[in-house]
Design an enzyme around this catalytic site. Sequence first.
Site, PDB file in Angstrom:
ATOM      1  N   ASP A  28       0.840  -1.206   0.000  1.00 23.94           N
ATOM      2  CA  ASP A  28       0.000   0.000   0.000  1.00 23.94           C
ATOM      3  C   ASP A  28       0.871   1.251   0.000  1.00 23.94           C
ATOM      4  OD1 ASP A  28      -2.286   1.508   0.059  1.00 23.94           O
ATOM      5  OD2 ASP A  28      -2.616   1.278   2.213  1.00 23.94           O
ATOM      6  N   GLY A  31       0.105   5.426  -4.394  1.00 22.82           N
ATOM      7  CA  GLY A  31      -0.497   6.712  -4.757  1.00 22.82           C
ATOM      8  C   GLY A  31       0.119   7.853  -3.964  1.00 22.82           C
ATOM      9  N   ARG A  41      -0.363   8.933 -10.337  1.00 18.51           N
ATOM     10  CA  ARG A  41      -0.432   7.733  -9.492  1.00 18.51           C
ATOM     11  C   ARG A  41       0.291   6.537 -10.114  1.00 18.51           C
ATOM     12  NH1 ARG A  41      -3.889   7.308  -5.514  1.00 18.51           N
ATOM     13  NH2 ARG A  41      -4.211   5.107  -5.917  1.00 18.51           N
ATOM     14  N   SER A  73      -7.002  -5.895  -5.988  1.00 17.24           N
ATOM     15  CA  SER A  73      -8.131  -6.428  -5.219  1.00 17.24           C
ATOM     16  C   SER A  73      -9.411  -6.377  -6.051  1.00 17.24           C
ATOM     17  CB  SER A  73      -8.319  -5.624  -3.934  1.00 17.24           C
ATOM     18  OG  SER A  73      -9.011  -4.426  -4.208  1.00 17.24           O
ATOM     19  N   GLU A  75     -11.931  -5.001  -5.254  1.00 14.72           N
ATOM     20  CA  GLU A  75     -12.493  -3.643  -5.092  1.00 14.72           C
ATOM     21  C   GLU A  75     -11.757  -2.616  -5.961  1.00 14.72           C
ATOM     22  OE1 GLU A  75     -11.820  -5.684  -2.366  1.00 14.72           O
ATOM     23  OE2 GLU A  75     -13.951  -6.201  -2.195  1.00 14.72           O
ATOM     24  N   ASN A  76     -10.571  -2.978  -6.461  1.00 14.00           N
ATOM     25  CA  ASN A  76      -9.786  -2.013  -7.253  1.00 14.00           C
ATOM     26  C   ASN A  76     -10.443  -1.641  -8.584  1.00 14.00           C
ATOM     27  OD1 ASN A  76      -6.494  -3.211  -6.168  1.00 14.00           O
ATOM     28  ND2 ASN A  76      -7.737  -1.523  -5.389  1.00 14.00           N
ATOM     29  N   ARG A  79     -11.604   1.975  -9.233  1.00 13.13           N
ATOM     30  CA  ARG A  79     -10.679   3.081  -9.554  1.00 13.13           C
ATOM     31  C   ARG A  79     -10.940   3.596 -10.970  1.00 13.13           C
ATOM     32  NH1 ARG A  79      -5.062   2.292  -6.371  1.00 13.13           N
ATOM     33  NH2 ARG A  79      -6.041   1.654  -4.437  1.00 13.13           N
ATOM     34  N   LEU A 201      -7.219  -4.857   7.142  1.00 13.83           N
ATOM     35  CA  LEU A 201      -6.948  -6.085   6.394  1.00 13.83           C
ATOM     36  C   LEU A 201      -7.418  -5.985   4.940  1.00 13.83           C
ATOM     37  CD1 LEU A 201      -7.825  -8.769   9.086  1.00 13.83           C
ATOM     38  CD2 LEU A 201      -5.561  -8.219   8.191  1.00 13.83           C
ATOM     39  N   SER A 202      -8.308  -5.039   4.651  1.00 12.54           N
ATOM     40  CA  SER A 202      -8.749  -4.775   3.277  1.00 12.54           C
ATOM     41  C   SER A 202      -9.163  -6.040   2.510  1.00 12.54           C
ATOM     42  CB  SER A 202      -7.663  -4.017   2.505  1.00 12.54           C
ATOM     43  OG  SER A 202      -7.376  -2.793   3.136  1.00 12.54           O
ATOM     44  N   GLU A 213       0.959 -13.242  12.480  1.00 12.38           N
ATOM     45  CA  GLU A 213       1.522 -12.071  13.151  1.00 12.38           C
ATOM     46  C   GLU A 213       1.459 -10.916  12.150  1.00 12.38           C
ATOM     47  OE1 GLU A 213       2.510 -11.785  16.283  1.00 12.38           O
ATOM     48  OE2 GLU A 213       1.962 -13.869  16.659  1.00 12.38           O
TER      49      GLU A 213
END
Length: 249
Positions: A28, A31, A41, A73, A75-76, A79, A201-202, A213
């Site tokens: 991450d 951008g 970006r 992802s 969800e991407n 964009r 955690l997306s 961990e």
Amino acid sequence: MKTELLEADLLAQIDLERLPQHIAIIMDGNGRWARKRRLPRIAGHRAGIRAVRQAVEACARLGVPYLTLYAFSAENWKRPQTEIKLLMALLREYLRKEIGELNRQNIRLSVIGRIADLPKPVRADLQTALEKTSRNTGTRLTLALNYGARAEVVDAVRALAEELRHDGTIQIDEATLSRYLYTHDVPDPDLLIRTSGELRLSNFLLWQVAYSEIWVTDTLWPDFTQNDLFQAIRDFQKRERRYGGLGLG
Ligand code: FPP
């Protein structure tokens, strides 16, 4: 401290007998990295490939058996079209250019996610890269593409329901469900790394990270280096993993 000195120092602190078997990374901050430099970006994503190489090489050097990268992802798709197109182009470029290097480092590529919904040229390049690295026996590099953890569980339950129609005797328990996930042949991550300081955690490997961990760094993904990965492993080895028990024995 000079980079090479820092590297030697970090490597000396890592116990090769207790390496995490599987490292998963939420990459991450591309951008923000670009914005800080007043660049578009996509320049951040391009610089992010350099960091991908760093993470892959660090794992290959140490002999970490599994590395999974959250590259795109589910969800991407929200964009802007231009960014999605450029991300897909970058991915294709990586797949084409990197095969030689992956083979040199004995890395086997694999992929998780709803791959059938990716653009056809991407799927073709993926197929080629998967085939050309399939005989490698070192680190297994999994790219999560069009991946969403909830979608993965839905896909697993659908496949399990289909199987149940044919064989009504199947037991539904944690082990069974795990066998229907995209990651059925990969151990759960021991270490989950997230860059750019976000504590989320997306929708990444939700089932599999139950006992991972978590290591978060403020470093933006394009600035991530092998030494960051070595630091994460060193810190991981200092933690006491209890899996819900008391951890006394
Ligand atoms: C998150 O940064 C990163 C992504 C959505 C894509 C990750 C892609 C790459 C590193 C390049 C291609 C990968 C491979 C494996 C070839 P962001 O855009 O969400 O950053 P921001 O939160 O700062 O806006």
